[in-house]
Design a protein around this motif. Structure first.
Motif, mmCIF file in Angstrom:
data_model
loop_
_atom_site.group_PDB
_atom_site.id
_atom_site.type_symbol
_atom_site.label_atom_id
_atom_site.label_comp_id
_atom_site.label_asym_id
_atom_site.label_seq_id
_atom_site.Cartn_x
_atom_site.Cartn_y
_atom_site.Cartn_z
ATOM 1 N N LEU A 1 -2.102 -3.390 8.168
ATOM 2 C CA LEU A 1 -0.824 -2.949 8.724
ATOM 3 C C LEU A 1 -0.471 -1.518 8.313
ATOM 4 N N THR A 2 -0.865 -1.117 7.106
ATOM 5 C CA THR A 2 -0.374 0.168 6.578
ATOM 6 C C THR A 2 -1.466 0.994 5.880
ATOM 7 N N ALA A 3 -2.717 0.784 6.297
ATOM 8 C CA ALA A 3 -3.860 1.441 5.639
ATOM 9 C C ALA A 3 -3.791 2.973 5.714
ATOM 10 N N GLN A 4 -3.006 3.512 6.680
ATOM 11 C CA GLN A 4 -2.934 4.978 6.833
ATOM 12 C C GLN A 4 -2.504 5.672 5.535
ATOM 13 N N THR B 1 0.829 -1.221 0.000
ATOM 14 C CA THR B 1 0.000 0.000 0.000
ATOM 15 C C THR B 1 0.859 1.266 0.000
ATOM 16 N N PRO B 2 1.818 1.438 0.936
ATOM 17 C CA PRO B 2 2.666 2.624 0.851
ATOM 18 C C PRO B 2 3.563 2.637 -0.380
ATOM 19 N N SER B 3 3.953 1.459 -0.873
ATOM 20 C CA SER B 3 4.750 1.403 -2.094
ATOM 21 C C SER B 3 3.938 1.936 -3.282
ATOM 22 N N LEU C 1 -2.157 0.223 -10.196
ATOM 23 C CA LEU C 1 -3.092 -0.792 -9.719
ATOM 24 C C LEU C 1 -2.469 -1.504 -8.526
ATOM 25 N N LEU C 2 -3.130 -1.425 -7.387
ATOM 26 C CA LEU C 2 -2.651 -2.082 -6.169
ATOM 27 C C LEU C 2 -3.522 -3.299 -5.876
#
Length: 572
Positions: A453-456, A427-429, A443-444
């Motif tokens: 873990l990283t939804a922020q 997600t952050p990538s 496209l993720l």
């Protein structure tokens, strides 16, 4: 640290330059094409960030935490070739450690810049916040020596030497580097120095000749050669050289899991992914029955070789690495991959191409409109939706395995953390990739467990007006972990809270096209709609898996193998 020669003027008055350390640092990064720097503000990096705010041509991109900013910088570097990250001392840099170690593992060049307590306070060993309260300001620097290719403590006296050296090493080694600077030295004028830049290394011609002759002998006896392409082909910019080599040799070409996207999958000689016993049995047969395997940038790791079920005959394998070649038991050091590929190309071996047209697992879309979502249904739909020039980010876990089998169109940048495999990376990538290439479609593909873990960073995407299409596979927990653990059933630790994924954008104060789908028809409709909506806003498609334990074929094969191993262990 490397050894560098300092050449300076004997007159101290001529050594003073007007540029400050901070300005010079950003000049060097800007020269490398870096237009954004990721990070999180902290009081020891305020001077760095204040300098950056006044600096033209490079902007600061804030993340919700340092770990995520590190992942974002990693994704950015995979698109642009180099990235930078700014954190504060101690609490910030340690939070980013996981991302930096991942970049090291994955050969991603990244400049990590740390703002440290004032120089005077450090010299007096004062007990400062964000430290271990022991007066030691070098401890985190020592941590970073183990997970970066180069580290330096910047001062006005050494900035003109250390900053270019760090950048050069990051680019040559394709690894992260670490620069720490005291907060009060950032605005100090730098002292002019000249670094004696070492000449660019070149191949040892005699060794290159010997290696080429060895390959010539192998190819003269070969009737079924195969080219195997892996991750370092991408990291070291060898894609074009490998493509030309494949065209000239006219042999079947396979890629390994880590190297997904390193070779044009529309090429007539491309046969698919080689994953030992976990991948396609047709590809496995072709590769393992080859009488000469020319492997480029290969990493012989567990999850790149189907738990080491991949079997290459070392006597007929040419292992071309960025700076060395190994053939059978012979090693040829100081031979660069580009030179080796060209030399072997000139040998003039011409293969017979493919016996028949290669087939791929997801070429056919199956399933009726009202059929519930399974891997067999949604991966072919993903393959169909991909377009030339897309950026595809696949999260560690179920989707990483499934997307490996999706055939990519031309010029798709494929991002996955195959070796480090830190859950939550994608997600952050994807956020970093969106910043790096605002005009490309991103496209993720992530799972519900990973996203938690990283939804922020969906918040960061909304804040910076990034508009990726995010697919969330909701299979009610850590399905990949359930597959990997063959000893117990129904593990509580692999269950996760149920989130309303389509409401995340609203919770983060933004607007998104968000929809939950349960059938093939609904997914098909959502993909069509998202492609229209993405011009104006971020899109989230939550996919409810019909069966939480449904998975792509290569994961099922992996599970069977692990069960067999466990059975053998318990019988001993």
């Amino acid at each position: 640290m490397g050894t560098l020669t300092v050449v300076g003027s004997s007159n101290p008055q001529t050594e003073t330059a007007q540029k400050t350390l901070g300005q010079y640092l950003f000049d060097c990064l800007k020269l490398e094409g870096i237009t954004e720097i990721f990070g999180v503000a902290g009081d020891y990096n305020f001077t760095l960030l204040d300098t950056l705010e006044r600096y033209n041509g490079v902007r600061f991109i804030s993340g919700r935490n340092e770990l995520n900013s590190g992942y974002a910088a990693d994704g950015y570097a995979r698109i642009k070739g180099l990235s930078a990250l700014i954190t504060t001392f101690g609490v910030g840099e340690l939070s980013a450690c996981n991302a930096i170690a991942g970049a090291y593992s994955e050969h991603v060049p990244l400049i990590h810049i740390v703002g440290a307590p004032p120089d005077k306070d450090q010299k007096e060993h004062k007990l400062m916040h964000h430290t271990l309260m022991n007066g030691n300001f070098d401890v985190f620097h020592k941590v970073y020596e183990l997970i970066t290719a180069y580290t330096a403590v910047l001062t006005p006296e050494n900035a003109e030497i250390e900053i270019p050296a760090a950048i050069r090493i990051a680019k040559e080694k394709k690894k992260p580097v670490y620069l720490v600077v005291a907060d009060d030295l950032v605005t100090k004028p730098i002292i002019a120095r000249k670094e004696s830049i070492p000449p660019r290394p070149t191949s040892n011609l005699k060794t290159l000749q010997a290696a080429t002759e060895h390959v010539r002998q192998l190819l003269e006896r070969a009737h079924r050669p195969v080219i195997l392409v892996d991750v370092k082909t991408m990291r070291f910019g060898l894609e074009k050289a490998v493509r030309q080599f494949a065209d000239a040799m006219n042999a079947p070409v396979a890629t390994m899991m880590f190297g997904k996207g390193a070779f044009d999958e529309t090429h007539p000689n491309y046969i698919g992914m080689y994953g030992g016993s976990f991948g396609s049995s047709e590809v496995q047969t072709t590769v393992e029955n080859a009488d000469c395997v020319i492997a480029v940038g290969m990493v012989w790791a567990d999850n790149n070789t189907g738990n080491f079920t991949a079997k290459l005959n070392p006597l007929v394998t040419v292992d071309i690495q960025p700076e060395m070649v190994k053939i059978a038991e012979a090693e040829y050091p100081n031979v660069f991959a580009v030179d080796m590929l060209l030399a072997v190309q000139k040998v003039g071996h011409k293969g017979h191409g493919l016996a028949g047209k290669a087939t791929f697992p997801y070429d056919q879309i199956t399933g009726s409109t009202d059929e519930p979502l399974t891997a067999a249904i949604y991966y072919p739909r993903f393959q169909q939706m991909l377009k030339e020039g897309d950026i595809v980010i696949a999260e560690t876990g179920t989707l990483y395995n499934g997307m490996a089998q999706v055939k990519l169109p031309l010029n798709v940048t494929y991002i996955a953390q195959g070796g480090w495999e830190s859950i939550g990376y994608a997600t952050p990538s994807a956020y970093g990739a969106s910043i790096a290439a605002p005009n490309r479609r991103v496209l993720l593909f992530t799972g519900d467990g990973s996203l938690q873990l990283t939804a922020q960073e969906i918040s960061s995407m909304l804040y910076y007006e990034c508009k990726p299409i995010i697919f969330v596979l909701n299979n009610d927990g850590y399905t990949i972990e359930k597959y990997l653990n063959v000893k117990t059933e129904d593990q509580q630790y692999n269950k996760i809270p149920r989130w309303s994924y389509t409401k995340l954008a609203e919770a983060f104060g933004g607007d998104a096209f968000a929809v939950t789908v349960r059938t093939y028809g609904e997914l098909d409709q959502a993909i069509t709609q998202a492609d229209k909506e993405r011009a104006g806003r971020l899109c989230i498609i939550e996919m409810i898996a019909a069966d939480p334990m449904d998975a792509p074929e290569n994961m099922r094969r992996m599970r069977n193998y692990l069960e067999m191993q466990e059975k053998q262990r318990s019988q001993k």
